[in-house]
Motif scaffolding. Sequence first.
Motif, PDB file in Angstrom:
ATOM      1  N   VAL A   1     -12.954  14.725  20.574  1.00 30.20           N
ATOM      2  CA  VAL A   1     -13.814  15.472  21.490  1.00 30.20           C
ATOM      3  C   VAL A   1     -15.281  15.180  21.203  1.00 30.20           C
ATOM      4  O   VAL A   1     -16.083  14.954  22.117  1.00 30.20           O
ATOM      5  CB  VAL A   1     -13.528  16.988  21.387  1.00 30.20           C
ATOM      6  CG1 VAL A   1     -14.510  17.774  22.243  1.00 30.20           C
ATOM      7  CG2 VAL A   1     -12.092  17.289  21.811  1.00 30.20           C
ATOM      8  N   VAL A   2     -15.646  15.160  19.915  1.00 34.25           N
ATOM      9  CA  VAL A   2     -17.023  14.856  19.534  1.00 34.25           C
ATOM     10  C   VAL A   2     -17.402  13.448  19.991  1.00 34.25           C
ATOM     11  O   VAL A   2     -18.511  13.224  20.502  1.00 34.25           O
ATOM     12  CB  VAL A   2     -17.209  15.003  18.012  1.00 34.25           C
ATOM     13  CG1 VAL A   2     -18.592  14.515  17.590  1.00 34.25           C
ATOM     14  CG2 VAL A   2     -16.992  16.448  17.592  1.00 34.25           C
ATOM     15  N   HIS A   3     -16.470  12.504  19.840  1.00 30.35           N
ATOM     16  CA  HIS A   3     -16.755  11.127  20.249  1.00 30.35           C
ATOM     17  C   HIS A   3     -16.961  11.040  21.749  1.00 30.35           C
ATOM     18  O   HIS A   3     -17.807  10.270  22.231  1.00 30.35           O
ATOM     19  CB  HIS A   3     -15.610  10.206  19.822  1.00 30.35           C
ATOM     20  CG  HIS A   3     -15.777   8.801  20.287  1.00 30.35           C
ATOM     21  ND1 HIS A   3     -15.108   8.299  21.385  1.00 30.35           N
ATOM     22  CD2 HIS A   3     -16.557   7.786  19.826  1.00 30.35           C
ATOM     23  CE1 HIS A   3     -15.451   7.040  21.561  1.00 30.35           C
ATOM     24  NE2 HIS A   3     -16.324   6.704  20.642  1.00 30.35           N
ATOM     25  N   ALA A   4     -16.174  11.809  22.513  1.00 30.36           N
ATOM     26  CA  ALA A   4     -16.311  11.781  23.967  1.00 30.36           C
ATOM     27  C   ALA A   4     -17.661  12.345  24.413  1.00 30.36           C
ATOM     28  O   ALA A   4     -18.264  11.849  25.372  1.00 30.36           O
ATOM     29  CB  ALA A   4     -15.172  12.565  24.615  1.00 30.36           C
ATOM     30  N   LEU A   5     -18.151  13.364  23.691  1.00 25.04           N
ATOM     31  CA  LEU A   5     -19.407  14.006  24.076  1.00 25.04           C
ATOM     32  C   LEU A   5     -20.619  13.342  23.443  1.00 25.04           C
ATOM     33  O   LEU A   5     -21.662  13.203  24.083  1.00 25.04           O
ATOM     34  CB  LEU A   5     -19.353  15.491  23.696  1.00 25.04           C
ATOM     35  CG  LEU A   5     -18.253  16.326  24.370  1.00 25.04           C
ATOM     36  CD1 LEU A   5     -18.254  17.739  23.829  1.00 25.04           C
ATOM     37  CD2 LEU A   5     -18.434  16.329  25.881  1.00 25.04           C
ATOM     38  N   HIS A   6     -20.483  12.946  22.172  1.00 30.93           N
ATOM     39  CA  HIS A   6     -21.610  12.348  21.435  1.00 30.93           C
ATOM     40  C   HIS A   6     -21.093  11.149  20.641  1.00 30.93           C
ATOM     41  O   HIS A   6     -20.830  11.257  19.438  1.00 30.93           O
ATOM     42  CB  HIS A   6     -22.246  13.376  20.502  1.00 30.93           C
ATOM     43  CG  HIS A   6     -22.636  14.656  21.197  1.00 30.93           C
ATOM     44  ND1 HIS A   6     -23.742  14.749  22.022  1.00 30.93           N
ATOM     45  CD2 HIS A   6     -22.053  15.879  21.184  1.00 30.93           C
ATOM     46  CE1 HIS A   6     -23.828  15.984  22.486  1.00 30.93           C
ATOM     47  NE2 HIS A   6     -22.823  16.688  21.998  1.00 30.93           N
ATOM     48  N   PRO A   7     -20.908  10.018  21.290  1.00 36.12           N
ATOM     49  CA  PRO A   7     -20.304   8.835  20.638  1.00 36.12           C
ATOM     50  C   PRO A   7     -21.004   8.408  19.355  1.00 36.12           C
ATOM     51  O   PRO A   7     -20.351   7.878  18.433  1.00 36.12           O
ATOM     52  CB  PRO A   7     -20.406   7.751  21.714  1.00 36.12           C
ATOM     53  CG  PRO A   7     -20.511   8.501  22.999  1.00 36.12           C
ATOM     54  CD  PRO A   7     -21.269   9.744  22.684  1.00 36.12           C
ATOM     55  N   GLN A   8     -22.291   8.623  19.250  1.00 41.03           N
ATOM     56  CA  GLN A   8     -23.033   8.119  18.102  1.00 41.03           C
ATOM     57  C   GLN A   8     -22.812   8.949  16.842  1.00 41.03           C
ATOM     58  O   GLN A   8     -23.063   8.469  15.729  1.00 41.03           O
ATOM     59  CB  GLN A   8     -24.530   8.086  18.437  1.00 41.03           C
ATOM     60  CG  GLN A   8     -24.871   7.260  19.678  1.00 41.03           C
ATOM     61  CD  GLN A   8     -24.423   5.822  19.551  1.00 41.03           C
ATOM     62  OE1 GLN A   8     -24.488   5.242  18.465  1.00 41.03           O
ATOM     63  NE2 GLN A   8     -23.968   5.241  20.646  1.00 41.03           N
TER      64      GLN A   8
ATOM     65  N   TYR B   1      -7.857   4.335  12.566  1.00 40.70           N
ATOM     66  CA  TYR B   1      -8.797   5.073  13.411  1.00 40.70           C
ATOM     67  C   TYR B   1      -9.455   4.146  14.437  1.00 40.70           C
ATOM     68  O   TYR B   1      -9.244   2.939  14.435  1.00 40.70           O
ATOM     69  CB  TYR B   1      -9.872   5.745  12.553  1.00 40.70           C
ATOM     70  CG  TYR B   1      -9.325   6.894  11.717  1.00 40.70           C
ATOM     71  CD1 TYR B   1      -9.233   8.180  12.242  1.00 40.70           C
ATOM     72  CD2 TYR B   1      -8.876   6.675  10.417  1.00 40.70           C
ATOM     73  CE1 TYR B   1      -8.724   9.232  11.477  1.00 40.70           C
ATOM     74  CE2 TYR B   1      -8.370   7.717   9.647  1.00 40.70           C
ATOM     75  CZ  TYR B   1      -8.302   8.990  10.193  1.00 40.70           C
ATOM     76  OH  TYR B   1      -7.786  10.027   9.436  1.00 40.70           O
ATOM     77  N   TYR B   2     -10.214   4.760  15.338  1.00 39.37           N
ATOM     78  CA  TYR B   2     -10.972   4.055  16.369  1.00 39.37           C
ATOM     79  C   TYR B   2     -10.063   3.380  17.391  1.00 39.37           C
ATOM     80  O   TYR B   2     -10.377   2.316  17.925  1.00 39.37           O
ATOM     81  CB  TYR B   2     -11.938   3.045  15.739  1.00 39.37           C
ATOM     82  CG  TYR B   2     -12.677   3.600  14.550  1.00 39.37           C
ATOM     83  CD1 TYR B   2     -13.549   4.687  14.718  1.00 39.37           C
ATOM     84  CD2 TYR B   2     -12.472   3.099  13.270  1.00 39.37           C
ATOM     85  CE1 TYR B   2     -14.207   5.234  13.628  1.00 39.37           C
ATOM     86  CE2 TYR B   2     -13.128   3.654  12.175  1.00 39.37           C
ATOM     87  CZ  TYR B   2     -13.986   4.718  12.365  1.00 39.37           C
ATOM     88  OH  TYR B   2     -14.636   5.269  11.290  1.00 39.37           O
ATOM     89  N   ASN B   3      -8.932   4.022  17.672  1.00 40.35           N
ATOM     90  CA  ASN B   3      -8.018   3.527  18.701  1.00 40.35           C
ATOM     91  C   ASN B   3      -8.310   4.221  20.028  1.00 40.35           C
ATOM     92  O   ASN B   3      -8.564   5.430  20.063  1.00 40.35           O
ATOM     93  CB  ASN B   3      -6.564   3.785  18.285  1.00 40.35           C
ATOM     94  CG  ASN B   3      -6.159   2.982  17.066  1.00 40.35           C
ATOM     95  OD1 ASN B   3      -5.876   1.806  17.152  1.00 40.35           O
ATOM     96  ND2 ASN B   3      -6.140   3.641  15.901  1.00 40.35           N
ATOM     97  N   TYR B   4      -8.232   3.483  21.123  1.00 41.19           N
ATOM     98  CA  TYR B   4      -8.522   4.042  22.438  1.00 41.19           C
ATOM     99  C   TYR B   4      -7.689   3.312  23.492  1.00 41.19           C
ATOM    100  O   TYR B   4      -7.185   2.203  23.263  1.00 41.19           O
ATOM    101  CB  TYR B   4     -10.013   3.910  22.770  1.00 41.19           C
ATOM    102  CG  TYR B   4     -10.524   2.484  22.751  1.00 41.19           C
ATOM    103  CD1 TYR B   4     -10.565   1.715  23.913  1.00 41.19           C
ATOM    104  CD2 TYR B   4     -10.961   1.904  21.558  1.00 41.19           C
ATOM    105  CE1 TYR B   4     -11.022   0.412  23.890  1.00 41.19           C
ATOM    106  CE2 TYR B   4     -11.427   0.599  21.537  1.00 41.19           C
ATOM    107  CZ  TYR B   4     -11.456  -0.134  22.706  1.00 41.19           C
ATOM    108  OH  TYR B   4     -11.902  -1.435  22.676  1.00 41.19           O
TER     109      TYR B   4
END
Length: 498
Positions: free
Chosen positions: A308-315, A431-434
Motif C-alpha cells: 500500500v505504501v509503495h502504491a501511494l509513495h513509491p519512493q 521482494y519487489y514482485n509486481y
Amino acid sequence: MFLYESNLNSKDCNVHTSIKPFTNTKYIQAISDSIKQSLTGRTDTAKKSLNSILISPIFSTHFGYEQESRTRSDHVLDAEGGLKVEGTHSNKFSYNVSFLFGNSSFPSYIDSFISKSHVAPGMGSVFSFKDRYSYQYYSGHLSYSPNKFFNFQIGKDKHFWGDGYRSLFLSDVSNSFPFLKITTTIWKIQYVSLFTCMKDVTAPSGLKNDFKNKFGSFHYLSWNVTKRFNLGLFESVIWQGADANRTRSFDVNYLNPVIFYRPVEYSLGSSDNALIGFSFKEKAAKKQQFYGQLIIDDLYVETLKADVVHALHPQTAEQWGWWGNKYGWQLGLKSFDLFTIKNLSFQTEVNRVRPYTYSHGSVQQNYANYNQPLADPLGANFTESVSFLNYRYKKWMFETEFLYAVYGKDVNGINYGGNIFLSYVTRGPDYYNYVGQGLKTNLLYTQVKLSYYLFPAADLMGEAGIALRQENNFVSSLSSNFIFIGIKTGFVNRYSDF
C-alpha cells in the motif's frame, strides 16, 4: 450462453448461475425450449416423455487462411466429428456420453502452443501427422437426483464455476477429467463438493506412460442472499499422486464435504496446494448485472502494508511486493437488450492475477490439468480485459470480441511467475514482485463472427469470421490474421484467445 443470460438475469430466477454445467432443472429446460422455439418460429405444445434418448452427431469443420509465415501451412483446416448420446429416465436419472475425433491444423500461435505442450487446447494429447494433428476427446456422466435437495453425478467432463467469461476458480479451459460431484440445494443455498482425478503431463517425453496422477477436491457454496444479490465461497486443494519418492493415491481425508482444507493440510503435515475464493453477483437492474471473484493462493497480511505504501509513495516503500502474496481478482458487467434493442448483449470484464499464483513448489501440484491451467489460460502474472458485443436477429447471430492483456514472460532463465508449470522454487527475488514483471508483453485479440442457425434443434450453425491477434514486446512482434468459414454443432467451449 448469451442466449440464456437475459432469462437468467431476471430477479425471479433463483438458478445458481455460477455453477456450470447446470443441474438438469425444469426451469433451465423451459428456457432452452423457449429459445429453440423462437429460433424455429414454431410452438411445441406436446407433452414430453419422462423417458427419452437422443442420439445426435457432433462435428466441426472450418476452412481458413492465415496471413502469417508458418512452419506448416498458411491454410488451416479444422475437421472434427463424433457422436453424442443423452437420455433421461423418470425425473431421477439422466446421462450423456460424447466422443469426438479430430484431425486438424491450427493458426501459427496455437500450433506453437501444441508443439510445446503436446496437447490440443481443451482436448488432450495430440499425434502429429505431416502438417496436421490428430486427437480425441470424450466426456460423459451419469446423474441421479433422489429428491429435490440432492444430485449425484459421476463421470468424466469439464466444469466451470463463475459468472464471467473467465473463471479464477475453476474453468473449462483444460481437458475433461474423471469426477464425482455432489450437489445439495436447500432454501437459497446450493453447495457443491467435487472430487477429481487429473493428469500432470509435463514429462519431457510426452509419452502417456510418463504421465502422473494428481488429485483435486473442490467446494463451492452459492447463496442467493436476496432476489438480486448472490455471494459465493470457494475452496480447493490439489495434491500429487505417486512420484519417484513416495506412493500416494486419493487422500480420503479430503473427502470431508464441509471442512476447510487448511486445517486438514496442517493436520496431515502436508504442503498440498490449497486455494480459497469469494464471489458475488448483483442483478443491478432488470437488464444489468455486476459480478466478481477474488482468489487467494497464499497471503501474508503483514507484508501488504508495504504494498500500500509503495502504491501511494513509491519512493519511501521498503521491501514491497513479497512473492508469497499470491492472489487475483475479477470484476465484470453484463448488459442485456442494450439501448433497448432486443437481443443486443454486452459483456466486459477485467482479470488480474499476481505472479506465482496457482504454481507450487512441486510442479505435479500446480493448479493445472493436461498442460493447461484450471483457471485463466494466461496462467498468472497478467492483467486482462475482455469484452463482447452480441446481437441476435431471428436465426442470425453477430458476435464481436475484443481482448487486451499485459503479462510478463520469463527471460534470461529467470522464473518471473507467469508460467504456472514452473516450480516457484526457481523464482527470482523474494521482494519487489509486481504484475507484468519480466519481459512485458502486450496481447491484442479481436474476433468478428457472423453465424446462422441451420438447424436449431440440433444446435447446427454455419459461421464465418476473422480473428486478428498481435503479440509484441521488446524482443519480438508476432501477428496472426485468420479468416475462416465453417459449419459446426455446439459441443464444448473452445478458447483461442490466449
